[in-house]
Motif scaffolding. Structure first.
Motif, PDB file in Angstrom:
ATOM      1  N   ALA A 199       0.833  -1.205   0.000  1.00  0.00           N
ATOM      2  CA  ALA A 199       0.000   0.000   0.000  1.00  0.00           C
ATOM      3  C   ALA A 199       0.868   1.256   0.000  1.00  0.00           C
ATOM      4  O   ALA A 199       0.560   2.245  -0.682  1.00  0.00           O
ATOM      5  N   ILE A 200       1.962   1.236   0.757  1.00  0.00           N
ATOM      6  CA  ILE A 200       2.885   2.376   0.783  1.00  0.00           C
ATOM      7  C   ILE A 200       3.514   2.568  -0.589  1.00  0.00           C
ATOM      8  O   ILE A 200       3.630   3.698  -1.092  1.00  0.00           O
ATOM      9  N   VAL A 201       3.919   1.473  -1.209  1.00  0.00           N
ATOM     10  CA  VAL A 201       4.494   1.528  -2.554  1.00  0.00           C
ATOM     11  C   VAL A 201       3.485   2.122  -3.534  1.00  0.00           C
ATOM     12  O   VAL A 201       3.829   2.948  -4.392  1.00  0.00           O
ATOM     13  N   ALA A 202       2.216   1.719  -3.416  1.00  0.00           N
ATOM     14  CA  ALA A 202       1.175   2.246  -4.295  1.00  0.00           C
ATOM     15  C   ALA A 202       1.021   3.761  -4.121  1.00  0.00           C
ATOM     16  O   ALA A 202       0.887   4.499  -5.108  1.00  0.00           O
ATOM     17  N   LEU A 203       1.047   4.227  -2.877  1.00  0.00           N
ATOM     18  CA  LEU A 203       0.938   5.672  -2.630  1.00  0.00           C
ATOM     19  C   LEU A 203       2.076   6.428  -3.310  1.00  0.00           C
ATOM     20  O   LEU A 203       1.877   7.502  -3.883  1.00  0.00           O
ATOM     21  N   TYR A 204       3.261   5.854  -3.255  1.00  0.00           N
ATOM     22  CA  TYR A 204       4.416   6.490  -3.880  1.00  0.00           C
ATOM     23  C   TYR A 204       4.258   6.512  -5.405  1.00  0.00           C
ATOM     24  O   TYR A 204       4.542   7.516  -6.060  1.00  0.00           O
ATOM     25  N   TRP A 238      -6.455   0.407   3.018  1.00  0.00           N
ATOM     26  CA  TRP A 238      -5.344   0.807   3.870  1.00  0.00           C
ATOM     27  C   TRP A 238      -5.419   2.321   4.003  1.00  0.00           C
ATOM     28  O   TRP A 238      -5.480   3.032   2.997  1.00  0.00           O
ATOM     29  N   VAL A 239      -5.451   2.807   5.227  1.00  0.00           N
ATOM     30  CA  VAL A 239      -5.561   4.250   5.451  1.00  0.00           C
ATOM     31  C   VAL A 239      -4.362   4.737   6.258  1.00  0.00           C
ATOM     32  O   VAL A 239      -3.922   4.074   7.202  1.00  0.00           O
ATOM     33  N   PHE A 240      -3.825   5.880   5.846  1.00  0.00           N
ATOM     34  CA  PHE A 240      -2.640   6.474   6.468  1.00  0.00           C
ATOM     35  C   PHE A 240      -2.886   7.963   6.696  1.00  0.00           C
ATOM     36  O   PHE A 240      -3.712   8.578   6.015  1.00  0.00           O
ATOM     37  N   VAL A 241      -2.122   8.539   7.611  1.00  0.00           N
ATOM     38  CA  VAL A 241      -2.058   9.988   7.746  1.00  0.00           C
ATOM     39  C   VAL A 241      -0.707  10.439   7.216  1.00  0.00           C
ATOM     40  O   VAL A 241       0.334   9.914   7.617  1.00  0.00           O
ATOM     41  N   LYS A 253      -5.671   6.879   1.203  1.00  0.00           N
ATOM     42  CA  LYS A 253      -6.347   5.576   1.218  1.00  0.00           C
ATOM     43  C   LYS A 253      -6.004   4.781  -0.044  1.00  0.00           C
ATOM     44  O   LYS A 253      -5.965   5.327  -1.144  1.00  0.00           O
ATOM     45  N   ILE A 254      -5.777   3.498   0.171  1.00  0.00           N
ATOM     46  CA  ILE A 254      -5.502   2.576  -0.936  1.00  0.00           C
ATOM     47  C   ILE A 254      -6.464   1.393  -0.840  1.00  0.00           C
ATOM     48  O   ILE A 254      -6.634   0.801   0.228  1.00  0.00           O
TER      49      ILE A 254
END
Length: 264
Positions: A199-204, A238-241, A253-254
């Motif tokens: 999910a982090i990779v997708a955000l990037y 997947w949710v992040f701040v 969000k992913i």
């Protein structure tokens, strides 16, 4: 003699089958290994870009598509409260405390009363079946705290399943709202979600992260954007701040099934 030959033939057949299955299993593992290596390389690139990420998980979690209705049965939340005004509008409970309520007594400047209010708010939410949501609380406006309803063992981040408490400048709880999801139904069997790392990779890859940003630990949650025949459809996300270099925060969000970017 014939039995012995048959035995040898069967032994060879089993050996061949074992070898075939082994190489078949190995061939299916290679893409996973390549994906893992690719993710690790991108994570290194993210860190080289001076983007801070919290410790993340690489384990796989299972979740489902769910359906749920918005509930009007909200009055039980206020059964043990006193000195307040309450009403339900558009399937949302609105509660405002009077100055003489148990959440409004005494001196609020010492800090002790503010702590008492936090405990009381937590108790109200916990009795209703909601839990503190650090992700949503972090991106709230000042002096606002959010608690989430849980469905299928995951927190809800959609507005349909939240309790939101507001505080005044002295951090005294003044009011709260509540929405509730009911008649939750599993639409399909559980399936694997992408990992927090993926999910982090997708955000990037979707350019949601820039140099100097700081990303919180992700939380697998349920969100919704589709309504069908009176039911809201929930999917795991997947949710992040993200805290940007200038200090402002945002919610990312992913889609935990497809890896699509759902950030607004």
């Amino acid at each position: 003699m014939q039995f012995r030959r048959l035995k040898i033939l069967m032994t060879m057949l089993f050996i061949f089958l074992d070898v075939f299955l082994f190489f078949w299993w190995r061939s299916n593992q290679r893409p996973s290994i390549k994906v893992t290596d690719a993710n690790a390389n991108i994570i290194s690139e993210i860190k080289n870009q001076k983007i801070k990420v919290a410790n993340f998980s690489t384990s796989v979690t299972y979740a489902s598509y769910l359906a749920g209705k918005r509930s009007n049965s909200l009055m039980s939340t206020i059964d043990k409260l006193s000195n307040f005004n309450a009403n339900i509008n558009n399937q949302t409970l609105y509660v405002t405390f009077n100055k003489t309520s148990q959440l409004g007594r005494g001196n609020t400047s010492s800090g002790k009363k503010a702590a008492t209010d936090d405990v009381e708010a937590s108790k109200i939410a916990r009795n209703a079946g909601y839990r503190y949501n650090p992700i949503l609380s972090k991106v709230n406006v000042k002096n606002r705290v959010t608690y989430s309803q849980y469905i299928d063992n995951l927190p809800v981040i959609a507005k349909q399943g939240l309790m939101i408490f507001n505080k005044d400048k002295d951090r005294k709880v003044t009011d709260f709202t509540q929405t509730k999801i009911t008649k939750v139904t599993v639409l399909r069997d559980e399936r694997a979600t992408i990992t927090e790392e993926a999910a982090i990779v997708a955000l990037y890859k979707f350019n949601e992260l820039n140099s100097g940003d700081k990303l919180s630990k992700g939380v697998l949650s349920y969100d919704t954007s589709v309504k069908v025949n009176g039911y809201d459809i929930y999917l795991p996300v997947w949710v992040f701040v993200v805290t940007h270099a200038k200090g402002n925060t945002g919610l990312l969000k992913i889609n935990a099934f497809t890896g699509d970017n759902l950030s607004e």
